[in-house]
Each structure stands twice: as C-alpha cells, then as structure tokens.
Design a protein around this motif. Structure first.
Motif, PDB file in Angstrom:
ATOM      1  N   HIS A   1     -20.918  -3.992 -13.826  1.00 38.89           N
ATOM      2  CA  HIS A   1     -20.653  -5.426 -13.647  1.00 38.89           C
ATOM      3  C   HIS A   1     -20.644  -6.059 -15.035  1.00 38.89           C
ATOM      4  O   HIS A   1     -21.663  -6.106 -15.723  1.00 38.89           O
ATOM      5  N   ALA A   2     -19.467  -6.512 -15.475  1.00 40.90           N
ATOM      6  CA  ALA A   2     -19.340  -7.107 -16.806  1.00 40.90           C
ATOM      7  C   ALA A   2     -19.744  -8.576 -16.766  1.00 40.90           C
ATOM      8  O   ALA A   2     -19.369  -9.310 -15.848  1.00 40.90           O
ATOM      9  N   LEU A   3     -20.493  -8.981 -17.797  1.00 41.41           N
ATOM     10  CA  LEU A   3     -20.915 -10.373 -17.958  1.00 41.41           C
ATOM     11  C   LEU A   3     -20.275 -10.879 -19.238  1.00 41.41           C
ATOM     12  O   LEU A   3     -20.557 -10.377 -20.327  1.00 41.41           O
TER      13      LEU A   3
ATOM     14  N   THR B   1     -23.287   5.536 -13.946  1.00 48.15           N
ATOM     15  CA  THR B   1     -22.932   4.990 -12.629  1.00 48.15           C
ATOM     16  C   THR B   1     -22.751   6.102 -11.599  1.00 48.15           C
ATOM     17  O   THR B   1     -23.021   5.898 -10.415  1.00 48.15           O
ATOM     18  N   ALA B   2     -22.319   7.295 -12.045  1.00 45.65           N
ATOM     19  CA  ALA B   2     -22.170   8.425 -11.118  1.00 45.65           C
ATOM     20  C   ALA B   2     -23.520   8.841 -10.540  1.00 45.65           C
ATOM     21  O   ALA B   2     -23.585   9.417  -9.444  1.00 45.65           O
ATOM     22  N   ARG B   3     -24.595   8.516 -11.271  1.00 47.87           N
ATOM     23  CA  ARG B   3     -25.949   8.818 -10.789  1.00 47.87           C
ATOM     24  C   ARG B   3     -26.515   7.686  -9.941  1.00 47.87           C
ATOM     25  O   ARG B   3     -27.667   7.734  -9.517  1.00 47.87           O
ATOM     26  N   GLY B   4     -25.708   6.653  -9.681  1.00 49.09           N
ATOM     27  CA  GLY B   4     -26.161   5.540  -8.847  1.00 49.09           C
ATOM     28  C   GLY B   4     -26.835   4.430  -9.614  1.00 49.09           C
ATOM     29  O   GLY B   4     -27.365   3.482  -9.020  1.00 49.09           O
ATOM     30  N   ILE B   5     -26.846   4.500 -10.951  1.00 49.08           N
ATOM     31  CA  ILE B   5     -27.463   3.448 -11.761  1.00 49.08           C
ATOM     32  C   ILE B   5     -26.531   2.247 -11.814  1.00 49.08           C
ATOM     33  O   ILE B   5     -25.317   2.383 -11.960  1.00 49.08           O
ATOM     34  N   ALA B   6     -27.101   1.055 -11.678  1.00 46.17           N
ATOM     35  CA  ALA B   6     -26.345  -0.187 -11.790  1.00 46.17           C
ATOM     36  C   ALA B   6     -26.295  -0.593 -13.262  1.00 46.17           C
ATOM     37  O   ALA B   6     -27.333  -0.654 -13.922  1.00 46.17           O
ATOM     38  N   VAL B   7     -25.095  -0.869 -13.764  1.00 48.62           N
ATOM     39  CA  VAL B   7     -24.925  -1.212 -15.176  1.00 48.62           C
ATOM     40  C   VAL B   7     -24.424  -2.650 -15.298  1.00 48.62           C
ATOM     41  O   VAL B   7     -23.387  -3.006 -14.725  1.00 48.62           O
ATOM     42  N   LEU B   8     -25.176  -3.460 -16.021  1.00 52.91           N
ATOM     43  CA  LEU B   8     -24.769  -4.821 -16.348  1.00 52.91           C
ATOM     44  C   LEU B   8     -24.288  -4.789 -17.793  1.00 52.91           C
ATOM     45  O   LEU B   8     -25.050  -4.456 -18.704  1.00 52.91           O
ATOM     46  N   TYR B   9     -23.012  -5.095 -18.006  1.00 50.63           N
ATOM     47  CA  TYR B   9     -22.353  -4.806 -19.278  1.00 50.63           C
ATOM     48  C   TYR B   9     -21.874  -6.097 -19.934  1.00 50.63           C
ATOM     49  O   TYR B   9     -21.020  -6.799 -19.399  1.00 50.63           O
TER      50      TYR B   9
ATOM     51  N   LEU C   1     -13.832  -0.422 -17.964  1.00 53.16           N
ATOM     52  CA  LEU C   1     -15.093  -0.004 -17.356  1.00 53.16           C
ATOM     53  C   LEU C   1     -15.494  -0.791 -16.102  1.00 53.16           C
ATOM     54  O   LEU C   1     -16.055  -0.231 -15.166  1.00 53.16           O
ATOM     55  N   ALA C   2     -15.250  -2.097 -16.097  1.00 52.64           N
ATOM     56  CA  ALA C   2     -15.884  -2.969 -15.113  1.00 52.64           C
ATOM     57  C   ALA C   2     -15.275  -2.843 -13.720  1.00 52.64           C
ATOM     58  O   ALA C   2     -14.056  -2.734 -13.558  1.00 52.64           O
ATOM     59  N   ASP C   3     -16.145  -2.878 -12.722  1.00 57.66           N
ATOM     60  CA  ASP C   3     -15.713  -2.997 -11.331  1.00 57.66           C
ATOM     61  C   ASP C   3     -15.585  -4.467 -10.952  1.00 57.66           C
ATOM     62  O   ASP C   3     -14.655  -4.858 -10.250  1.00 57.66           O
ATOM     63  N   ARG C   4     -16.547  -5.264 -11.420  1.00 54.42           N
ATOM     64  CA  ARG C   4     -16.494  -6.720 -11.223  1.00 54.42           C
ATOM     65  C   ARG C   4     -16.825  -7.421 -12.537  1.00 54.42           C
ATOM     66  O   ARG C   4     -17.454  -6.838 -13.417  1.00 54.42           O
ATOM     67  N   ILE C   5     -16.388  -8.669 -12.641  1.00 60.23           N
ATOM     68  CA  ILE C   5     -16.608  -9.459 -13.854  1.00 60.23           C
ATOM     69  C   ILE C   5     -17.149 -10.832 -13.467  1.00 60.23           C
ATOM     70  O   ILE C   5     -16.597 -11.497 -12.585  1.00 60.23           O
ATOM     71  N   THR C   6     -18.234 -11.224 -14.131  1.00 58.13           N
ATOM     72  CA  THR C   6     -18.763 -12.579 -13.973  1.00 58.13           C
ATOM     73  C   THR C   6     -18.563 -13.330 -15.283  1.00 58.13           C
ATOM     74  O   THR C   6     -18.892 -12.812 -16.354  1.00 58.13           O
ATOM     75  N   VAL C   7     -18.018 -14.546 -15.181  1.00 63.39           N
ATOM     76  CA  VAL C   7     -17.774 -15.381 -16.351  1.00 63.39           C
ATOM     77  C   VAL C   7     -18.810 -16.497 -16.402  1.00 63.39           C
ATOM     78  O   VAL C   7     -19.008 -17.216 -15.418  1.00 63.39           O
ATOM     79  N   LEU C   8     -19.492 -16.620 -17.551  1.00 61.98           N
ATOM     80  CA  LEU C   8     -20.416 -17.726 -17.787  1.00 61.98           C
ATOM     81  C   LEU C   8     -19.796 -18.684 -18.791  1.00 61.98           C
ATOM     82  O   LEU C   8     -19.127 -18.264 -19.738  1.00 61.98           O
ATOM     83  N   LYS C   9     -20.034 -19.971 -18.591  1.00 59.09           N
ATOM     84  CA  LYS C   9     -19.596 -20.991 -19.550  1.00 59.09           C
ATOM     85  C   LYS C   9     -20.619 -22.108 -19.554  1.00 59.09           C
ATOM     86  O   LYS C   9     -20.954 -22.654 -18.498  1.00 59.09           O
ATOM     87  N   ASP C  10     -21.146 -22.402 -20.747  1.00 59.01           N
ATOM     88  CA  ASP C  10     -22.146 -23.482 -20.907  1.00 59.01           C
ATOM     89  C   ASP C  10     -23.333 -23.305 -19.963  1.00 59.01           C
ATOM     90  O   ASP C  10     -23.836 -24.274 -19.388  1.00 59.01           O
ATOM     91  N   GLY C  11     -23.766 -22.051 -19.791  1.00 59.35           N
ATOM     92  CA  GLY C  11     -24.961 -21.785 -19.002  1.00 59.35           C
ATOM     93  C   GLY C  11     -24.763 -21.762 -17.506  1.00 59.35           C
ATOM     94  O   GLY C  11     -25.736 -21.639 -16.753  1.00 59.35           O
TER      95      GLY C  11
END
Length: 491
Positions: free
Chosen positions: A27-29, A182-190, A201-211
């Motif tokens: 999950h990309a941040l 991730t193949a071992r089931g670990i959750a990665v926040l990237y 790499l990312a399966d999903r992407i979250t966008v932050l702006k000004d907190g």
C-alpha cells in the motif's frame, strides 16, 4: 488506522486520517513533503501518540506508548536514514537489544546462525552475518534493515523512502525483496516520491495532502499524471519551465578533463544554458562535477571560465572563481543539520567571502523568500525541515555567493513533486539571469525536461551529445555504449 489526528504546539499535522493495509499487500502512501506521511508512520510505530483516532491490528484495537510496544505488536518501520551501528556486524545489528543469551553471556553463535537463516530466506545478499556494516553498500545496509524487521516477526513493515539513496540497479533488488515480503503475507506500507516504482509495486495508493487523506484507490485505476494532480493540484506538464531559446557566450569549458574515473572530457556550457549530464551509475557523472569543483581535481586537461584558464585545485578556489556545487547528499555534505536556517544560508559567505557576510545576512533573508522556503523562521534548526525545504536552504546558501556556474548533482533526489517543481523553476530562473548550469540527474524524464542539451557519459568518457527534447531511448543508447560513438550536435 481510523480518524488519526495529531497536532504539535497547536498546529494540526494530521486531520482524521483513515488508512488500512492488508496482508500480502503493498500500500503506497504518497504526498508532498509536509503532507503528514512521516508523522502518520511515527504514530503507527509508537513514536507519537495520536490526539484522536484508533489503531487496530487484526481487528484488535491497540495503543502504543512507545516504539517497543509497536514492535512487539508486529510493526516495523524502516526509516530513510538507517538506524544501524556501522562498527558492528550484521548479526549484532539485527539482534540489537534482543541478543540471545547463554549462561549470562551473549550467544554469538546462535545470533549469527539465526541471522544467516534470515539472510537465506530473502535470497542472495552478497554478505554474511559476520560482515561489518560500514563495509556494506547502501543497498546492502537497506537489506540489513529489512532483516532486522523480519527478526522481530513483523507483520506490518513500513518503508519510508527506501530507495532515496539507492542507485537504479539497486532499486530493482529492493523491489524484488519487497515482493518476497508480501509473498510471505507481510503487509507493506510504502512511502516514496518515485512514481515509477510506486506503480511497479503498489496494489493500492493513498494520497495525503495537508495532513488529510485525499483518496485511496487501486493502483490500476491511476496513472502518473492523475496521481501528480491529486498530490499537488496541478498537471504533470507544469513540472518543467519553458527552455531558453537564446544563450550567451561560453561560460564554462572543460578541455581534455581527466581524473581517476573520467578520461578526456570535452564540454562547454554557455551563459543561460542548462546542460544535462546523463550516464549509468559509475559512468563518472559525479566525478566530473567534483573535478570541476576542485574536490577531486583534474589530473590532466584544463578548465576555462569566460575564456580564461583557471586552476581549480580545491573547492575554496572554485567558489572564489564563481563556481557553486549542490552535492548529491545534502545532509552529509550540504548542511549543518544542528544549526539554524540562517546559519546554513550564510555558510559559504562566512567561509570564503567574509567581508560580504554581514551585508549578505540581509540578502540571504530575501533569497530564502525567493526559493519559497517554508519554515518556522530563520532560527529553526535545519534538521527539522522537510527534505524539499532543506534543499531550498542549500540552494539559497550557494546563490548568496553570486556564482557564475552552478553544478547540480541530483538536486531533486528524495523530495516531493511539488518541491521538485519549485527547484526546476528556480534553476531556470538562474539560467535566465545568465548563470551556466551543469545538471546531473538519474531520472531521465526530469533530465530531458530540464536540459537545453545533454552530454552522455559512458565508462568515464563522453559518448556523445544530444539536443533538447531527446528521447530516453537515445540517451540510454549512448549511456550503454550502443549509440553512435561521439555523436554530436551543433553547439
């Protein structure tokens, strides 16, 4: 993470942020510097406690009073700046603070055996558990950080700019390692500013702006231009200012420049021109800039400024001659992190042009405003600024000396897209004012977008020159030695 809010001294940094990451997911941040990404990671890792909101792991609400509690709950954070002890071995770093004990003494054999097993799990690393960390490459040290996370049985691994200090070929190794996690089931926040690796790499992407959270979407539903627009509110095309159409006389000329990693370099940069320097890692790009700057002087050949030969045997001489250099590693070589914004902006003046330092204090204040610095004031310590704002202080420090030539080595590495656009605009403005700019950048779209002409190095030699707007394929053909030997364009 649900409804996470955090303020410092009454200033809101996070505003009700929701974020979830699933087992086996990347999950990309993303967001500009100052968007709140690092603060959110510090809340997750127990460094900061949220003012509001909850954290749940496997459905169970958890509260972390300190990083150790988060670690015990299966959360591991890999920071941009490594937290390794350079004089200790890999095994000692991996089990730091959790050393196995036998009969009251640290069980070194058990520690190295366990580390070797972890290294074997992630594949070929090129080093063993008894290797001293300071002798490892940056990419290998990154692997040690990941092995440390695995040693704690982490189920959630957060990576903050893990490739910022890596060369392109090393990024591929890290990408492969993330997929093994991730193949071992670990959750990665990237967390990353590099859009190609985000989409790789990312399966999903979250966008932050000004907190605040702007959106969370599957990566397949986004593309780079859309992602940039969500992050900064403007299209990708606004990144690069228009190129110049007219240039002055030749300001910088290198004739037959030879140093330990480069041979027989001939190049020119005219007043008002931005000349890009391309090449694979190890081609001699940084070495060329350091030789011009006098940090590692040329052993043969000559350098001319405005048609006059100059002997640049040290950085002090180069600065006095009107040459400035923004180094690749701003924290190690460009800033005094524990000093204030003001002190950093005056570093060059005080070191080389002492008579101008007093008057320069007023000018540096104007320069800090010109570069768009966002800080709590000139007395704020530079280490507390975002990467983009730190780079603006570095630029202000050099511009205060009124250079005629500006050498830029990866000037936008590790900063967000908004800060990159500000640096691009500033560089182009300086060129318009008559400065000659020599730019090294590993991101080809950026190098092409910013350059009026591109010199391509291959194994320490000039493989050829390309005009403005050259394709990535043309650049790479010369960089890999498959292009037309010594291709040239009219100067």
């Amino acid at each position: 993470m649900a409804g996470i809010s955090k303020s410092f001294l009454g200033v809101g940094v996070l505003h009700g942020v929701d974020l979830d990451v699933r087992s086996g997911e990347v999950h990309a941040l993303v967001g500009e510097n100052g968007a709140g990404k690092s603060t959110l990671l510090k809340v997750l890792s127990g460094v900061h406690q949220p003012d509001a909101g909850t954290i749940a792991i496997d459905g169970e609400v958890r509260t972390f009073a300190n990083p150790r509690q988060a670690q015990d709950a299966g959360v591991a954070i890999i920071h941009q700046e490594f937290t390794l002890l350079p004089e200790r071995t890999v095994a000692q770093n991996v089990f730091l603070g959790r050393e196995p004990v036998r009969r009251g003494l640290v069980d070194t054999v058990a520690m190295e055996r366990a580390t070797a097993a972890l290294l074997a799990e992630i594949g070929e690393t090129g080093f063993g558990p008894d290797a001293v960390v300071r002798r490892l490459s940056v990419a290998q040290q990154q692997v040690v950080e990941i092995v440390k996370a695995l040693a704690t049985d982490a189920r959630i691994v957060a990576m903050d700019e893990p490739t910022a200090a890596l060369a392109e070929h090393e990024v591929a190794l890290l990408t492969d390692l993330v997929r093994r996690l991730t193949a071992r089931g670990i959750a990665v926040l990237y967390v990353s500013h590099r859009t190609p690796e985000i989409f790789a790499l990312a399966d999903r992407i979250t966008v932050l702006k000004d907190g605040a959270r702007v959106t969370t979407r599957p990566a397949a539903e986004l593309d780079p231009p859309t992602l940039v627009r969500l992050m900064v509110g403007r299209p990708l095309s606004a990144y690069y200012p228009p190129r110049a159409t007219e240039f002055g006389d030749v300001r910088l000329e290198v004739r037959g420049g030879t140093a330990p990693a480069i041979t027989g370099i001939d190049l020119t940069v005219r007043a008002g021109e931005v000349v890009g320097v391309a090449g694979l890692q190890g081609a001699g790009r940084t070495e060329l800039l350091r030789a011009i700057f006098g940090a590692d002087p040329f052993t043969a050949g000559e350098v001319l400024l405005d048609g006059r030969a100059v002997r640049l045997t040290s950085p002090r001489r180069a600065i006095a001659a009107g040459i400035a250099m923004v180094t690749e590693d701003r924290k190690a070589e460009g800033l005094a992190l524990a000093q204030s914004v003001r002190e950093n902006a005056l570093l060059v003046l005080r070191a080389v042009f002492r008579r101008r330092a007093r008057a320069g204090a007023v000018r540096t204040r104007d320069l800090l405003a010109t570069v768009g610095l966002r800080s709590a004031g000139e007395d704020q310590e530079v280490r507390f600024l975002s990467g983009g704002n730190q780079q603006k202080v570095v630029l202000a420090k050099w511009l205060a000396a009124d250079p005629r030539v500006l050498l830029l080595d990866e000037p936008t590495r590790g900063i967000d897209v908004g800060a990159k656009a500000a640096v691009h605009e500033l560089v182009r403005e300086q060129a318009k004012a008559g400065m000659a700019v020599l730019l090294v950048c590993s991101e080809l779209p950026e190098l092409i977008g910013m350059s009026d002409r591109i010199c391509v190095l291959h194994e320490g030699r000039l493989a050829g020159e390309l005009p403005a707007g050259a394709s990535e394929e043309d650049v790479m053909a010369l960089a890999t030695g498959h292009g037309v030997p010594h291709a040239e364009v009219p100067r």
